[in-house]
Motif scaffolding. Sequence first.
Motif, PDB file in Angstrom:
ATOM      1  N   LEU A 190       0.670  -1.152  -0.020  1.00  0.00           N
ATOM      2  CA  LEU A 190      -0.132  -0.012   0.036  1.00  0.00           C
ATOM      3  C   LEU A 190       0.765   1.109   0.020  1.00  0.00           C
ATOM      4  CD1 LEU A 190      -3.171  -0.992   2.337  1.00  0.00           C
ATOM      5  CD2 LEU A 190      -2.978  -0.644   0.137  1.00  0.00           C
ATOM      6  N   VAL A 191       2.065   1.176   0.827  1.00  0.00           N
ATOM      7  CA  VAL A 191       2.888   2.403   0.766  1.00  0.00           C
ATOM      8  C   VAL A 191       3.517   2.543  -0.771  1.00  0.00           C
ATOM      9  CG1 VAL A 191       5.201   3.388   1.601  1.00  0.00           C
ATOM     10  CG2 VAL A 191       3.321   2.341   3.159  1.00  0.00           C
ATOM     11  N   GLY A 192       3.813   1.514  -1.165  1.00  0.00           N
ATOM     12  CA  GLY A 192       4.535   1.521  -2.713  1.00  0.00           C
ATOM     13  C   GLY A 192       3.471   2.076  -3.712  1.00  0.00           C
ATOM     14  N   ALA A 193       2.107   1.714  -3.570  1.00  0.00           N
ATOM     15  CA  ALA A 193       1.029   2.171  -4.494  1.00  0.00           C
ATOM     16  C   ALA A 193       0.785   3.301  -4.331  1.00  0.00           C
ATOM     17  CB  ALA A 193      -0.020   1.118  -4.033  1.00  0.00           C
ATOM     18  N   ASP A 194       0.722   3.894  -3.017  1.00  0.00           N
ATOM     19  CA  ASP A 194       0.599   5.313  -2.835  1.00  0.00           C
ATOM     20  C   ASP A 194       1.368   6.221  -3.552  1.00  0.00           C
ATOM     21  OD1 ASP A 194      -0.520   7.603  -1.440  1.00  0.00           O
ATOM     22  OD2 ASP A 194       0.972   7.541   0.044  1.00  0.00           O
ATOM     23  N   GLU A 195       2.772   5.985  -3.557  1.00  0.00           N
ATOM     24  CA  GLU A 195       3.779   6.683  -4.250  1.00  0.00           C
ATOM     25  C   GLU A 195       3.560   6.742  -5.854  1.00  0.00           C
ATOM     26  OE1 GLU A 195       7.577   5.203  -2.941  1.00  0.00           O
ATOM     27  OE2 GLU A 195       7.070   5.901  -0.720  1.00  0.00           O
ATOM     28  N   LEU A 196       2.986   5.562  -6.105  1.00  0.00           N
ATOM     29  CA  LEU A 196       2.873   5.558  -7.716  1.00  0.00           C
ATOM     30  C   LEU A 196       1.789   6.143  -7.925  1.00  0.00           C
ATOM     31  CD1 LEU A 196       3.776   1.600  -8.496  1.00  0.00           C
ATOM     32  CD2 LEU A 196       5.245   3.655  -9.148  1.00  0.00           C
ATOM     33  N   ALA A 200      11.225   6.770   5.073  1.00  0.00           N
ATOM     34  CA  ALA A 200      12.328   5.668   5.587  1.00  0.00           C
ATOM     35  C   ALA A 200      12.777   6.011   6.878  1.00  0.00           C
ATOM     36  CB  ALA A 200      13.364   6.034   4.680  1.00  0.00           C
ATOM     37  N   CYS A 201      13.153   7.226   7.299  1.00  0.00           N
ATOM     38  CA  CYS A 201      13.285   7.782   8.653  1.00  0.00           C
ATOM     39  C   CYS A 201      12.422   7.247   9.528  1.00  0.00           C
ATOM     40  CB  CYS A 201      13.662   9.096   8.684  1.00  0.00           C
ATOM     41  SG  CYS A 201      15.227   9.853   7.614  1.00  0.00           S
TER      42      CYS A 201
END
Length: 66
Positions: free
Chosen positions: A11-17, A49-50
């Motif tokens: 979900l985090v990756g899809a959000d960025e895309l 990431a932090c």
Amino acid sequence: MKILLFFIAFLVGADELMLGPILVPIGQDLGVAPERVTLFITAYSLALACCQLLLHWRRMHPVKMQ
């Protein structure tokens, strides 16, 4: 538990895309160059990431209450 973590990472990756394509119209509305708008994705990714590193460290080294 591993499936839940995988789903959250997905979900985090899809959000960025999904965020990428709408940044150019937002930048045009605000009068910002597209090159400057893409820095938003970089800043978001670095902050994420932090936070992940901090949360992982807190989990591995819990604060002992007295």
